[in-house]
Design an enzyme around this catalytic site. Structure first.
Site: not given
Ligand code: AP5
Length: 214
Positions: A13, A88, A155, A166
């Site tokens: 994402k 979410r 992270r 997660r």
């Molecule tokens: P990346 O693009 O970083 O993936 P992502 O989907 O953004 O993953 P996140 O871990 O950031 O999502 P998340 O939903 O767990 O965390 P968030 O920060 O939102 O890609 C991942 C890896 O793969 C990278 O190394 C990249 O290089 C690689 N990659 C990408 N595309 C690729 C491809 N095509 N091929 C190969 N490799 C690839 O949330 C974190 C925390 O915040 C949550 O756990 C929660 O505690 C809190 N939080 C956030 N939003 C809310 C909400 N709305 N409600 C409640 N709590 C919330």
């Protein structure tokens, strides 16, 4: 253009958000990035959410909803915005319906075994949010940001135990949004719900997404 990026942790994402928003000149709003910045700054918000975020649990709905409501009212969101990581839960999705119309929901689909590989190899440049992967998207120099040369970090929630936690939270609380938005499309024809195969190169996935947005 008002967009939501859905998809499990590590689906890509954040990676796709940067490319899509550069194309449309709209801001990417990542609730996860907002929480991590607050934790780093040790602000009141940061102290409130630190334990939850680092353990892979969700932050309470009312807090996230308030934060997003304020953010999307800012001037830079007038031409549109992309929400990465919000909504979410069904409660968050229902609240968003009252806040703003949405044009597209882009649900990026990646199998679970690939997710663990992606997240355990992810590296971040904290100040800019630039994301790398030790194998799939390596930096030019190991463990250094390509632009500034500063060190990359892992992270705290990117260890295998927390990744599995997660994913469990995702299946229980976020996955139902797929049916929520499919039903909205069937009933109201908006927002459009797009399921995108998130395997393959970053560029091919961006193209697959952009080709379906009009
Ligand atoms: P990346 O693009 O970083 O993936 P992502 O989907 O953004 O993953 P996140 O871990 O950031 O999502 P998340 O939903 O767990 O965390 P968030 O920060 O939102 O890609 C991942 C890896 O793969 C990278 O190394 C990249 O290089 C690689 N990659 C990408 N595309 C690729 C491809 N095509 N091929 C190969 N490799 C690839 O949330 C974190 C925390 O915040 C949550 O756990 C929660 O505690 C809190 N939080 C956030 N939003 C809310 C909400 N709305 N409600 C409640 N709590 C919330």
């Amino acid at each position: 253009m008002r967009l939501i990026l859905l998809g499990c942790p590590g689906a890509g994402k954040g990676t796709q958000a940067k490319l899509i928003t550069a194309h449309y000149h709209i801001p990417a709003i990542s609730t996860g990035d907002i929480f991590r910045a607050a934790i780093q700054q040790e602000s009141a918000l940061g102290k409130q959410v630190k334990r939850l975020v680092e353990q892979g649990q969700l932050v309470p709905d009312d807090l996230v909803i308030r934060l997003v409501a304020e953010r999307i009212q800012q001037n830079d969101c007038r031409q549109g915005f992309l929400l990465d990581g919000f909504p979410r839960t069904v409660v968050q999705a229902e609240a968003l319906q009252k806040l703003s119309p949405i044009d597209y929901v882009i649900d990026i689909d990646v199998p679970e075994e690939e997710i663990v590989r992606r997240l355990s190899g992810r590296r971040i440049h904290s100040p800019s949010g630039r994301t790398y992967h030790v194998i799939y998207q390596p930096p030019l120099r190991a463990e250094q940001d390509d632009v500034t040369g500063e060190p990359l970090i892992q992270r705290p929630d990117d260890n295998e135990t927390t990744i599995r936690k997660r994913l469990a939270v995702y299946y229980e609380q976020t996955r139902p949004l797929q049916y929520f938005y499919e039903k909205m499309q069937q009933e109201f024809n908006t927002p459009r719900y797009l399921k995108i195969d998130g395997t393959g190169s970053v560029e091919s996935i961006t193209q697959a997404i952009l080709s379906q947005l009009h």
